[in-house]
Design a protein around this motif. Structure first.
Motif, PDB file in Angstrom:
ATOM      1  N   VAL A   1      -7.651  57.777 -87.519  1.00 25.09           N
ATOM      2  CA  VAL A   1      -7.542  56.269 -87.942  1.00 25.09           C
ATOM      3  C   VAL A   1      -9.127  55.903 -87.425  1.00 25.09           C
ATOM      4  N   ALA A   2      -9.494  54.629 -88.299  1.00 26.97           N
ATOM      5  CA  ALA A   2     -10.707  54.104 -87.820  1.00 26.97           C
ATOM      6  C   ALA A   2     -10.452  52.647 -88.244  1.00 26.97           C
ATOM      7  N   TRP A   3     -11.388  51.739 -87.418  1.00 28.23           N
ATOM      8  CA  TRP A   3     -11.059  50.346 -87.679  1.00 28.23           C
ATOM      9  C   TRP A   3     -12.475  49.791 -88.338  1.00 28.23           C
ATOM     10  N   VAL A   4     -12.266  48.962 -89.284  1.00 29.75           N
ATOM     11  CA  VAL A   4     -13.567  48.120 -89.712  1.00 29.75           C
ATOM     12  C   VAL A   4     -13.533  46.972 -88.797  1.00 29.75           C
ATOM     13  N   GLN A   5     -14.456  46.882 -88.215  1.00 30.10           N
ATOM     14  CA  GLN A   5     -14.666  45.716 -87.178  1.00 30.10           C
ATOM     15  C   GLN A   5     -15.588  44.421 -87.870  1.00 30.10           C
ATOM     16  N   ASN A   6     -15.540  43.420 -87.045  1.00 27.98           N
ATOM     17  CA  ASN A   6     -16.023  42.286 -87.659  1.00 27.98           C
ATOM     18  C   ASN A   6     -17.662  42.482 -87.368  1.00 27.98           C
ATOM     19  N   GLU A   7     -18.096  43.197 -86.326  1.00 29.61           N
ATOM     20  CA  GLU A   7     -19.425  43.414 -86.282  1.00 29.61           C
ATOM     21  C   GLU A   7     -20.165  44.161 -87.356  1.00 29.61           C
ATOM     22  N   ASP A   8     -19.331  44.846 -88.140  1.00 30.87           N
ATOM     23  CA  ASP A   8     -19.806  45.414 -89.332  1.00 30.87           C
ATOM     24  C   ASP A   8     -19.761  44.609 -90.773  1.00 30.87           C
ATOM     25  N   SER A   9     -19.562  43.289 -90.410  1.00 33.75           N
ATOM     26  CA  SER A   9     -19.154  42.537 -91.709  1.00 33.75           C
ATOM     27  C   SER A   9     -19.816  42.225 -92.605  1.00 33.75           C
ATOM     28  N   LYS A  10     -21.489  42.331 -92.381  1.00 36.01           N
ATOM     29  CA  LYS A  10     -22.587  42.115 -93.125  1.00 36.01           C
ATOM     30  C   LYS A  10     -23.341  43.382 -93.535  1.00 36.01           C
ATOM     31  N   THR A  11     -22.672  44.428 -93.247  1.00 36.93           N
ATOM     32  CA  THR A  11     -23.350  45.846 -93.485  1.00 36.93           C
ATOM     33  C   THR A  11     -23.319  45.983 -94.778  1.00 36.93           C
ATOM     34  N   CYS A  12     -22.003  46.170 -95.516  1.00 35.19           N
ATOM     35  CA  CYS A  12     -21.795  46.588 -96.895  1.00 35.19           C
ATOM     36  C   CYS A  12     -20.676  46.057 -97.405  1.00 35.19           C
ATOM     37  N   ASP A  13     -20.262  46.280 -98.698  1.00 38.28           N
ATOM     38  CA  ASP A  13     -19.452  45.744 -99.429  1.00 38.28           C
ATOM     39  C   ASP A  13     -17.944  46.311 -98.632  1.00 38.28           C
ATOM     40  N   ALA A  14     -17.842  47.717 -98.198  1.00 37.59           N
ATOM     41  CA  ALA A  14     -16.648  47.977 -97.655  1.00 37.59           C
ATOM     42  C   ALA A  14     -16.124  47.133 -96.391  1.00 37.59           C
ATOM     43  N   THR A  15     -17.183  46.476 -95.535  1.00 35.38           N
ATOM     44  CA  THR A  15     -16.861  45.792 -94.789  1.00 35.38           C
ATOM     45  C   THR A  15     -16.485  44.399 -94.749  1.00 35.38           C
ATOM     46  N   THR A  16     -16.981  43.916 -95.827  1.00 32.04           N
ATOM     47  CA  THR A  16     -16.783  42.311 -96.328  1.00 32.04           C
ATOM     48  C   THR A  16     -15.243  42.193 -96.988  1.00 32.04           C
ATOM     49  N   LEU A  17     -15.027  43.139 -97.721  1.00 35.99           N
ATOM     50  CA  LEU A  17     -14.119  43.461 -98.260  1.00 35.99           C
ATOM     51  C   LEU A  17     -12.446  42.897 -97.549  1.00 35.99           C
ATOM     52  N   PRO A  18     -12.443  43.470 -96.378  1.00 35.75           N
ATOM     53  CA  PRO A  18     -11.260  42.897 -95.566  1.00 35.75           C
ATOM     54  C   PRO A  18     -11.012  41.545 -95.538  1.00 35.75           C
ATOM     55  N   ARG A  19     -12.442  40.890 -95.436  1.00 35.18           N
ATOM     56  CA  ARG A  19     -12.169  39.499 -95.272  1.00 35.18           C
ATOM     57  C   ARG A  19     -11.355  38.676 -96.370  1.00 35.18           C
ATOM     58  N   GLU A  20     -12.019  39.464 -97.696  1.00 38.48           N
ATOM     59  CA  GLU A  20     -11.566  38.684 -98.935  1.00 38.48           C
ATOM     60  C   GLU A  20     -10.191  39.087 -98.969  1.00 38.48           C
ATOM     61  N   LEU A  21      -9.649  40.357 -98.552  1.00 35.58           N
ATOM     62  CA  LEU A  21      -8.034  40.665 -98.735  1.00 35.58           C
ATOM     63  C   LEU A  21      -7.283  39.810 -97.958  1.00 35.58           C
ATOM     64  N   GLY A  22      -7.610  39.481 -96.749  1.00 37.16           N
ATOM     65  CA  GLY A  22      -7.071  38.736 -95.767  1.00 37.16           C
ATOM     66  C   GLY A  22      -6.599  37.522 -96.249  1.00 37.16           C
ATOM     67  N   ARG A  23      -7.795  36.870 -96.786  1.00 41.53           N
ATOM     68  CA  ARG A  23      -7.718  35.416 -97.385  1.00 41.53           C
ATOM     69  C   ARG A  23      -6.827  35.307 -98.559  1.00 41.53           C
ATOM     70  N   VAL A  24      -6.992  36.397 -99.313  1.00 40.26           N
ATOM     71  CA  VAL A  24      -5.969  36.296-100.487  1.00 40.26           C
ATOM     72  C   VAL A  24      -4.621  36.506-100.264  1.00 40.26           C
TER      73      VAL A  24
END
Length: 378
Positions: free
Chosen positions: A155-178
């Protein structure tokens, strides 16, 4: 469905973030910001003609359960069981359509078809593959006397600190909102938050997660299928046809036994054995197109689309299910939240014919319900 009935998250979400309830990534969680004033565009999200809910239905909404938008999908008419939505694809910078439909009435389980694009799935998987070894760990889960009910997976976690790194780490924010705006009630969104996205990789041989409940406080689980390998089994889930088809005495007795005795994980494991419950023939199974369970069913699997115990998932699909329900405490006369043990589920062992399995999870907590959560057997 007419075009006006489509829920367009592409135009709703920016407004919701600024003025109304919406998941916002803060301190490793999606925090819901409360609306300070009304907006006609916000209100349409809960009064769209896409829902068949009447005013009376709105009064019956369980704050810990599905939102009015999806509450009655498939309940009154199994044929009217789809809501079409639009959101912005993160990796492709375009609008995409996805749909949501109900697959179980108890517990509430929904299928979100084509929620992610294939490139979004690839972005998440590639991001995790590139993480350092110390950022990934062998998944170990203990439950009672069982030392480890999960095997052959990391397992691995996509953390908030990575949120501006790439599409893969900004995507969870979009999915969470939707997902939050689509599935949660206003009460749940008032103080709701979401754990960081967990990405799980199962080996192609024997990777599994035994029967379990998702845990205290996790009111909603959203499970994303990244490479189309599924085999998530809910042995006690009641599909939509359960409400309409006639049941014999044996089935009625079986359901009565489940209602009376399904109070813990141990009960669940015992009942699966005693009642001879099997994936594909009991409950609900979310399975990929190459599932060996389908192959084992033979002629029964010919018409998968109408199979009452199997739903087909492909890469980019997700299922969302509610882990709690509101019940009346007969002693106190007050309503309280209890774990819905019908939501217990298992990740069946992977098989070489299907290959490795990639999934991701969001777990939503609703803090202002915490006093009502009962850490009991239910």
């Amino acid at each position: 469905m007419i075009k006006n009935d489509i829920i367009r998250f592409t135009c709703l979400i920016p407004l919701l973030i600024e003025h109304c309830n919406a998941f916002i990534l803060i301190d490793y969680s999606f925090l819901l910001s409360r609306c300070s004033h009304s907006s006609s565009r916000c209100s349409t999200i809960y009064h769209s003609s896409a829902t068949s809910n009447s005013d009376k239905n709105y009064e019956l909404v369980d704050p810990s359960g599905p939102s009015p938008l999806v509450l009655n999908l498939g309940m009154d008419n199994v044929e009217k069981n789809e809501l079409v939505c639009v959101r912005n694809a993160v990796t492709e910078k375009r609008e995409i359509e996805f749909s949501i439909s109900r697959v179980s009435c108890s517990p509430n389980i929904y299928l979100l078809k084509n929620l992610l694009t294939l490139s979004e799935c690839e972005a998440i998987m590639n991001h995790v593959k590139q993480l350092n070894h110390q950022d990934k760990k062998i998944a170990e889960v203990t439950e009672g006397d069982d030392m480890n009910i999960r095997s052959n997976c990391t397992v691995a976690w996509v953390q908030n600190e990575d949120s501006k790194t790439c599409d893969a780490t900004t995507l969870p924010r979009e999915l969470g909102r939707v997902a939050g705006n689509l599935l949660l009630t206003d009460e749940a969104k008032a103080k709701g938050w979401c754990e960081p996205l967990q990405v799980v990789h199962y080996d192609g041989q024997g990777g599994k997660f035994d029967l379990h409940h998702d845990g205290l406080g996790r009111s909603l689980t959203i499970l994303y299928y990244l490479n189309g390998v599924g085999n998530t089994w809910f042995p006690f889930a009641q599909g939509l046809t359960f409400q309409t088809k006639e049941h014999g005495d044996d089935n009625a007795a079986q359901e009565g036994l489940v209602e009376a005795e399904l109070n813990s994980r141990n009960d669940a494991m015992r009942l699966v054995q005693e009642l001879s419950l099997e994936p594909g023939r009991s409950g609900i199974l979310a399975a990929g197109k190459n599932s060996i369970v389908w192959q084992s069913l033979g002629e029964e699997s010919d018409n998968v689309r109408n199979h009452q115990h199997i739903i087909q998932v492909t890469a980019g699909d997700a299922i969302a299910f509610f882990n709690y329900k509101t019940e009346l405490n007969r002693d106190s006369g007050k309503e309280e939240l209890v774990r819905d043990m019908r939501s217990v589920h298992a990740g069946l062992p992977t098989h070489p014919e299907e290959g490795e399995k990639w999934i991701a999870n969001h777990w939503v907590h609703c803090e202002h319900f915490s006093k009502g959560w009962q850490n009991n057997k239910k």
